[in-house]
Design a protein around this motif. Structure first.
Motif, PDB file in Angstrom:
ATOM      1  N   UNK A  37      37.857  40.371  28.346  1.00 43.96           N
ATOM      2  CA  UNK A  37      37.438  40.504  29.743  1.00 43.96           C
ATOM      3  C   UNK A  37      35.922  40.433  29.854  1.00 43.96           C
ATOM      4  N   UNK A  38      35.197  41.054  28.927  1.00 47.39           N
ATOM      5  CA  UNK A  38      33.735  40.991  28.960  1.00 47.39           C
ATOM      6  C   UNK A  38      33.241  39.562  28.780  1.00 47.39           C
ATOM      7  N   UNK A  39      33.899  38.794  27.901  1.00 47.61           N
ATOM      8  CA  UNK A  39      33.501  37.394  27.734  1.00 47.61           C
ATOM      9  C   UNK A  39      33.703  36.627  29.033  1.00 47.61           C
ATOM     10  N   UNK A  40      34.829  36.863  29.696  1.00 45.87           N
ATOM     11  CA  UNK A  40      35.092  36.155  30.952  1.00 45.87           C
ATOM     12  C   UNK A  40      34.071  36.515  32.013  1.00 45.87           C
ATOM     13  N   UNK A  41      33.596  37.759  31.977  1.00 46.10           N
ATOM     14  CA  UNK A  41      32.692  38.218  33.036  1.00 46.10           C
ATOM     15  C   UNK A  41      31.305  37.598  32.937  1.00 46.10           C
ATOM     16  N   UNK A  42      30.961  37.036  31.748  1.00 48.46           N
ATOM     17  CA  UNK A  42      29.626  36.457  31.590  1.00 48.46           C
ATOM     18  C   UNK A  42      29.663  34.989  31.182  1.00 48.46           C
ATOM     19  N   UNK A  43      30.819  34.363  31.189  1.00 42.31           N
ATOM     20  CA  UNK A  43      30.952  33.037  30.579  1.00 42.31           C
ATOM     21  C   UNK A  43      30.229  31.933  31.334  1.00 42.31           C
ATOM     22  N   UNK A  44      29.909  32.124  32.600  1.00 41.73           N
ATOM     23  CA  UNK A  44      29.336  31.015  33.370  1.00 41.73           C
ATOM     24  C   UNK A  44      27.927  31.305  33.850  1.00 41.73           C
ATOM     25  N   UNK A  67      45.491  43.606  43.380  1.00 38.85           N
ATOM     26  CA  UNK A  67      44.420  44.310  44.089  1.00 38.85           C
ATOM     27  C   UNK A  67      43.090  44.243  43.359  1.00 38.85           C
ATOM     28  N   UNK A  68      43.062  43.545  42.217  1.00 31.33           N
ATOM     29  CA  UNK A  68      41.761  43.272  41.620  1.00 31.33           C
ATOM     30  C   UNK A  68      41.554  43.642  40.175  1.00 31.33           C
ATOM     31  N   UNK A  69      42.513  44.303  39.526  1.00 33.22           N
ATOM     32  CA  UNK A  69      42.338  44.624  38.113  1.00 33.22           C
ATOM     33  C   UNK A  69      42.292  43.337  37.286  1.00 33.22           C
ATOM     34  N   UNK A  70      41.604  43.396  36.160  1.00 30.07           N
ATOM     35  CA  UNK A  70      41.409  42.208  35.343  1.00 30.07           C
ATOM     36  C   UNK A  70      42.423  42.076  34.213  1.00 30.07           C
ATOM     37  N   UNK A  71      43.013  43.195  33.785  1.00 29.03           N
ATOM     38  CA  UNK A  71      43.995  43.147  32.700  1.00 29.03           C
ATOM     39  C   UNK A  71      44.692  44.500  32.645  1.00 29.03           C
ATOM     40  N   UNK A  72      45.677  44.617  31.762  1.00 27.90           N
ATOM     41  CA  UNK A  72      46.393  45.878  31.601  1.00 27.90           C
ATOM     42  C   UNK A  72      46.796  46.021  30.141  1.00 27.90           C
ATOM     43  N   UNK A  73      46.980  47.261  29.707  1.00 22.42           N
ATOM     44  CA  UNK A  73      47.497  47.577  28.374  1.00 22.42           C
ATOM     45  C   UNK A  73      48.486  48.718  28.540  1.00 22.42           C
ATOM     46  N   UNK A  74      49.663  48.608  27.911  1.00 25.84           N
ATOM     47  CA  UNK A  74      50.677  49.652  28.010  1.00 25.84           C
ATOM     48  C   UNK A  74      50.309  50.846  27.132  1.00 25.84           C
ATOM     49  N   UNK A  75      50.599  52.048  27.632  1.00 23.72           N
ATOM     50  CA  UNK A  75      50.416  53.277  26.847  1.00 23.72           C
ATOM     51  C   UNK A  75      51.760  53.701  26.255  1.00 23.72           C
ATOM     52  N   UNK A  82      36.675  39.280  40.937  1.00 27.09           N
ATOM     53  CA  UNK A  82      36.863  39.851  39.607  1.00 27.09           C
ATOM     54  C   UNK A  82      36.458  38.780  38.593  1.00 27.09           C
ATOM     55  N   UNK A  83      36.258  39.212  37.360  1.00 24.44           N
ATOM     56  CA  UNK A  83      35.878  38.269  36.307  1.00 24.44           C
ATOM     57  C   UNK A  83      36.933  37.183  36.127  1.00 24.44           C
ATOM     58  N   UNK A  84      38.209  37.571  36.199  1.00 27.42           N
ATOM     59  CA  UNK A  84      39.275  36.586  36.001  1.00 27.42           C
ATOM     60  C   UNK A  84      39.359  35.607  37.172  1.00 27.42           C
ATOM     61  N   UNK A  85      39.128  36.092  38.399  1.00 27.92           N
ATOM     62  CA  UNK A  85      39.132  35.199  39.560  1.00 27.92           C
ATOM     63  C   UNK A  85      37.998  34.180  39.445  1.00 27.92           C
ATOM     64  N   UNK A  86      36.821  34.655  39.068  1.00 29.15           N
ATOM     65  CA  UNK A  86      35.690  33.734  38.933  1.00 29.15           C
ATOM     66  C   UNK A  86      35.968  32.683  37.863  1.00 29.15           C
ATOM     67  N   UNK A  87      36.516  33.110  36.740  1.00 23.41           N
ATOM     68  CA  UNK A  87      36.798  32.174  35.647  1.00 23.41           C
ATOM     69  C   UNK A  87      37.761  31.079  36.082  1.00 23.41           C
TER      70      UNK A  87
END
Length: 238
Positions: free
Chosen positions: A118-125, A96-104, A161-166
């Motif tokens: 994720x921030x790097x992916x969002x601005x890489x291009x 549904x669009x999340x870019x990553x996950x981390x377990x608690x 999302x950033x990952x989809x664009x990448x």
């Protein structure tokens, strides 16, 4: 990327929320703390964060519904925090669009690493100087390489999302080439220390729903059995 990226941390548990916030501040981030979906929405009216860290398990509102809402209205990347190890939560969140996950409970160093990834992916291009309106045709849409989103033939914007664009950018730069999942992880700068092995497949499925005339019979991004994926601009079978 801003010198001090703005991160919104959403968690109904005050100790956990404050611990994450303090750690992120120590690592140079600007942080806003929210105790739930309502608080997050109020903050979003006042500021646009660079990334949102969102606990999925909150009593007032399901985190997945918040992710869905965010992706309809806000372009900020989202990292999910989940107290369960359930792959279902992870898959649904990514779909549904999340870019990553981390377990608690999360290892805070890992969370910072994933935020930076994720921030790097969002601005890489970002566009090179003097280049405008760089577009690549992907099935029913155009990928706008400068604005980082999809447009249809009526010029309606379809956010990514950033990952989809990448991933789409990686395909755009390698047409008619078979790309393994490992190669896609590298090209899209999506590799983490402990990558979720289905992340690429989930993201490809999500992209196909946006660009394929018939997502059930994909012809633009084709699966090459036992090898990986291939971008066919003309939709011709390999």
């Amino acid at each position: 990327m801003a010198a001090n990226p703005h991160i919104m941390v959403v968690d109904d548990e005050a100790p956990a929320r404050e611990m994450v916030g303090d750690y992120l501040k120590m690592h140079g981030f600007t942080v806003t703390l929210c105790d739930g979906g309502a608080s997050l929405r109020r903050e979003l009216k006042a500021a646009s964060p660079d990334l949102i860290v969102l606990d999925l398990n909150m009593p007032e509102e399901d985190g997945l519904s918040i992710v869905r809402d965010l992706k309809r209205q806000n372009g900020a990347p989202v990292i999910m925090l989940t107290a369960t190890a359930s792959p279902i939560d992870r898959v649904v969140g990514l779909e549904i669009g999340a870019d990553d996950y981390v377990a608690k409970p999360c290892e805070l160093r890992e969370l910072v690493a994933r935020i930076r990834s994720v921030l790097r992916r969002s601005v890489q291009a970002e566009a090179a100087p003097g280049q405008k309106n760089r577009r690549v045709r992907f099935g029913t849409k155009w990928l706008d390489l400068d604005a980082h989103h999809l447009r249809d033939d009526e010029d309606t914007i379809h956010p990514l999302t950033a990952s989809e664009f990448s991933l789409l950018k990686a395909f755009a730069e390698n047409p008619q080439r078979v790309l393994t999942r490992e190669r896609l992880l590298d090209l899209a700068s999506a590799r983490d220390d402990e990558p979720f092995d289905r992340a690429i497949d989930v993201r490809i499925t999500r992209i196909r729903r946006k660009i394929e005339p018939d997502p059930g019979q994909p012809r633009i991004i084709q699966t090459v059995r036992g090898a990986g994926y291939l971008f066919s601009p003309e939709g011709r079978e390999r």
